[in-house]
Design a protein around this motif. Structure first.
Motif, PDB file in Angstrom:
ATOM      1  N   ASN A 189       0.799  -1.221   0.000  1.00 15.07           N
ATOM      2  CA  ASN A 189       0.000   0.000   0.000  1.00 15.07           C
ATOM      3  C   ASN A 189       0.836   1.277   0.000  1.00 15.07           C
ATOM      4  N   ASP A 190       2.142   1.138   0.090  1.00 10.90           N
ATOM      5  CA  ASP A 190       3.033   2.298   0.045  1.00 10.90           C
ATOM      6  C   ASP A 190       3.404   2.588  -1.405  1.00 10.90           C
ATOM      7  N   PRO A 191       2.974   3.733  -1.953  1.00 11.00           N
ATOM      8  CA  PRO A 191       3.273   4.032  -3.365  1.00 11.00           C
ATOM      9  C   PRO A 191       4.760   4.100  -3.671  1.00 11.00           C
ATOM     10  N   LEU A 192       5.583   4.323  -2.651  1.00 10.46           N
ATOM     11  CA  LEU A 192       7.023   4.457  -2.861  1.00 10.46           C
ATOM     12  C   LEU A 192       7.755   3.128  -2.721  1.00 10.46           C
ATOM     13  N   ASP A 193       7.046   2.076  -2.344  1.00  6.10           N
ATOM     14  CA  ASP A 193       7.651   0.757  -2.188  1.00  6.10           C
ATOM     15  C   ASP A 193       7.326  -0.087  -3.414  1.00  6.10           C
ATOM     16  N   GLY A 194       8.280  -0.869  -3.861  1.00  7.19           N
ATOM     17  CA  GLY A 194       8.075  -1.659  -5.072  1.00  7.19           C
ATOM     18  C   GLY A 194       7.270  -2.919  -4.879  1.00  7.19           C
ATOM     19  N   THR A 195       6.946  -3.284  -3.640  1.00  3.37           N
ATOM     20  CA  THR A 195       6.178  -4.501  -3.390  1.00  3.37           C
ATOM     21  C   THR A 195       4.765  -4.359  -3.954  1.00  3.37           C
ATOM     22  N   ALA A 196       4.344  -5.341  -4.728  1.00  2.00           N
ATOM     23  CA  ALA A 196       3.008  -5.301  -5.340  1.00  2.00           C
ATOM     24  C   ALA A 196       2.342  -6.660  -5.183  1.00  2.00           C
ATOM     25  N   ALA A 197       1.079  -6.656  -4.837  1.00  2.00           N
ATOM     26  CA  ALA A 197       0.332  -7.905  -4.705  1.00  2.00           C
ATOM     27  C   ALA A 197      -1.151  -7.588  -4.693  1.00  2.00           C
ATOM     28  N   ALA A 198      -1.938  -8.600  -4.945  1.00  2.00           N
ATOM     29  CA  ALA A 198      -3.392  -8.498  -4.870  1.00  2.00           C
ATOM     30  C   ALA A 198      -3.914  -9.876  -4.519  1.00  2.00           C
ATOM     31  N   ALA A 199      -5.158  -9.936  -4.093  1.00  2.00           N
ATOM     32  CA  ALA A 199      -5.831 -11.203  -3.833  1.00  2.00           C
ATOM     33  C   ALA A 199      -6.946 -11.334  -4.864  1.00  2.00           C
ATOM     34  N   GLY A 200      -6.821 -12.344  -5.723  1.00  2.00           N
ATOM     35  CA  GLY A 200      -7.656 -12.407  -6.914  1.00  2.00           C
ATOM     36  C   GLY A 200      -9.147 -12.526  -6.685  1.00  2.00           C
ATOM     37  N   ARG A 260       3.280  -0.118 -11.437  1.00  2.00           N
ATOM     38  CA  ARG A 260       4.359   0.565 -12.146  1.00  2.00           C
ATOM     39  C   ARG A 260       3.975   1.998 -12.512  1.00  2.00           C
ATOM     40  N   GLY A 261       2.678   2.224 -12.694  1.00  2.00           N
ATOM     41  CA  GLY A 261       2.251   3.560 -13.086  1.00  2.00           C
ATOM     42  C   GLY A 261       1.177   4.146 -12.199  1.00  2.00           C
ATOM     43  N   GLY A 262       0.924   3.523 -11.039  1.00  2.00           N
ATOM     44  CA  GLY A 262      -0.138   4.017 -10.167  1.00  2.00           C
ATOM     45  C   GLY A 262       0.004   3.454  -8.771  1.00  2.00           C
ATOM     46  N   ALA A 263      -1.057   3.577  -7.990  1.00  2.00           N
ATOM     47  CA  ALA A 263      -1.059   3.119  -6.603  1.00  2.00           C
ATOM     48  C   ALA A 263      -2.123   2.045  -6.422  1.00  2.00           C
ATOM     49  N   VAL A 264      -1.841   1.095  -5.547  1.00  2.00           N
ATOM     50  CA  VAL A 264      -2.777   0.012  -5.285  1.00  2.00           C
ATOM     51  C   VAL A 264      -3.006  -0.102  -3.780  1.00  2.00           C
ATOM     52  N   PHE A 265      -4.103  -0.757  -3.424  1.00  2.00           N
ATOM     53  CA  PHE A 265      -4.427  -1.001  -2.024  1.00  2.00           C
ATOM     54  C   PHE A 265      -4.750  -2.476  -1.861  1.00  2.00           C
ATOM     55  N   LEU A 266      -4.226  -3.078  -0.803  1.00  2.00           N
ATOM     56  CA  LEU A 266      -4.519  -4.469  -0.469  1.00  2.00           C
ATOM     57  C   LEU A 266      -4.859  -4.548   1.013  1.00  2.00           C
ATOM     58  N   GLY A 267      -5.989  -5.139   1.322  1.00  2.00           N
ATOM     59  CA  GLY A 267      -6.403  -5.274   2.711  1.00  2.00           C
ATOM     60  C   GLY A 267      -7.136  -6.578   2.940  1.00  2.00           C
ATOM     61  N   HIS A 268      -7.705  -6.718   4.110  1.00  2.00           N
ATOM     62  CA  HIS A 268      -8.531  -7.871   4.454  1.00  2.00           C
ATOM     63  C   HIS A 268      -9.994  -7.460   4.375  1.00  2.00           C
ATOM     64  N   SER A 269     -10.824  -8.400   4.008  1.00  2.00           N
ATOM     65  CA  SER A 269     -12.242  -8.095   3.868  1.00  2.00           C
ATOM     66  C   SER A 269     -13.053  -8.662   5.025  1.00  2.00           C
ATOM     67  N   GLY A 270     -13.920  -7.812   5.565  1.00  2.00           N
ATOM     68  CA  GLY A 270     -14.910  -8.276   6.520  1.00  2.00           C
ATOM     69  C   GLY A 270     -16.276  -8.383   5.870  1.00  2.00           C
ATOM     70  N   LEU A 271     -16.341  -8.113   4.555  1.00  2.00           N
ATOM     71  CA  LEU A 271     -17.625  -8.054   3.847  1.00  2.00           C
ATOM     72  C   LEU A 271     -17.722  -9.042   2.693  1.00  2.00           C
TER      73      LEU A 271
END
Length: 375
Positions: free
Chosen positions: A194-205, A240-251
């Motif tokens: 979730n840090d735009p300045l960090d290169g770590t990227a992931a998502a939960a499909g 690579r060209g934007g920001a992403v968010f990854l979290g846990h879902s309660g819904l």
């Protein structure tokens, strides 16, 4: 033994204090409504999902969302009655569309080919990719959309993804599913994602809300058509060209059951070696690293002397403590943390099995499809 125990302790000090606080098992989105409810196309790839698809379609059509949305189900060559059950569940709702997917082109993964057809069928500026085993609280779409339009650290988000709550009812699930989530957090610390300045990227499909323009900027699904770990691949291209968010879902929660240990082992081994880029060297380093982190501390505690035993004790305590937030999320007792070394052995064996399958030339298999060793 003393040197290995000291190495394990240093590894755990790093993991606990400096590795993106992965163990906190957060963040989780609170229910919210977006300031602007943009149109959304909800695309559901489905192949042989007769047991779950009815509940999934009903939950999506029941979304309490102020903007227009459509549910586009892409039936990817199902051999059961997935499409028919989905139509009945929709009960004539004009917001529902069923696409009978075309034959999968060579080199495409089945899921990405189904999503590609759904993307082409719609025109909304925002897309929600969600799996055919996930049911959604009526507030879920609005909550995801609210997060998408809320700037993150001054950066405009292009994608919001959530680790949905996985099924955790059978004995095998209670033992291994919380660990699956825990290890995913360790591999991809959400704070770093979730840090735009960090290169770590992931998502939960299982839940991916993405701007259509961001998908196009990333080259579309065609640019990653053969990816078997499609969620992480997509997140990497988008970030690579934007920001992403990854979290846990309660819904949102998965209703796909894994009643046996063999079922969960198959889920892990399906793409574990893919994660290691089919590298024997990375496999060896990974297994060695896992052994140091998970196996050395209890062995040093039991069989080591003085310094080694002390290092093993502290490392084991850090491991148990780090697992507690995930265990609480899944309603499991604290004592499951004591089983982490044994649980890690299961994951290590499944990773090795994934490599052996690849080297034998069979590659990854899913839903009656074998992608071969070259997938």
């Amino acid at each position: 033994m003393t040197l290995l125990a000291l190495l394990a302790l240093l590894a755990w000090i790093y993991l606990y204090l400096l590795h993106g606080q992965f163990w906190q098992s957060g963040p989780e989105l609170a229910p919210a409504r977006p300031a602007t409810a943009v149109p959304v196309d909800i695309i559901v790839p489905a192949r042989d999902e007769a047991e779950t698809i009815g509940a999934v379609v009903q939950s999506l059509l029941a979304q309490d969302y102020a903007g227009p949305f459509r549910v586009i189900l892409v039936d990817d060559g199902s051999t059961d009655r997935t499409g028919d059950i989905a139509i009945r569940a929709a009960n004539g709702d004009p917001r529902f569309a069923l696409l009978r997917g075309g034959e999968k082109p060579a080199g495409w993964s089945g899921k990405l080919w189904a999503l590609e057809q759904g993307v082409a069928h719609g025109a909304a500026p925002v897309l929600l990719f969600t799996d055919a085993d996930i049911v959604h609280d009526p507030r879920h779409l609005a909550t995801l959309a609210a997060r998408l339009v809320t700037p993150e650290r001054g950066a405009r988000l292009d994608m919001v993804s959530e680790m949905v709550r996985l099924n955790c009812e059978s004995a095998a699930e209670r033992a291994l599913v919380p660990a699956f989530v825990y290890f995913f957090q360790m591999l991809y610390p959400f704070a770093r994602v979730n840090d735009p300045l960090d290169g770590t990227a992931a998502a939960a499909g299982g839940t991916v809300l993405i701007r259509r323009e961001a998908l196009e900027r990333a080259g579309g699904l065609a640019a990653m058509h053969g990816a078997l770990i499609d969620d992480v691949t997509l997140a990497g291209r988008v970030k690579r060209g934007g920001a992403v968010f990854l979290g846990h879902s309660g819904l949102a929660r998965s209703i796909r059951p894994y009643p046996r240990l063999a079922d969960i082992r198959a889920m892990i081994s399906r793409t574990a070696f893919t994660q290691l880029h089919y590298s024997g060297l990375l496999l060896a380093l990974t297994l060695a690293g896992l052994a140091v982190v998970w196996l050395v501390p209890p062995l040093a505690l039991v069989f080591g002397h003085e310094v080694a035993a002390l290092c093993g004790l502290i490392a084991s305590l850090l491991a148990v403590l780090s697992y507690q937030p995930t265990l609480r999320r899944y309603g499991r007792g604290w004592y499951w943390g004591l089983a982490l070394p044994l649980i890690a052995l299961v994951y290590m064996e499944a990773t090795l099995a994934s490599a052996l399958r690849y080297w034998r030339g069979t590659g990854a298999a899913w839903k009656s499809r074998d992608y071969g060793a070259d997938a």
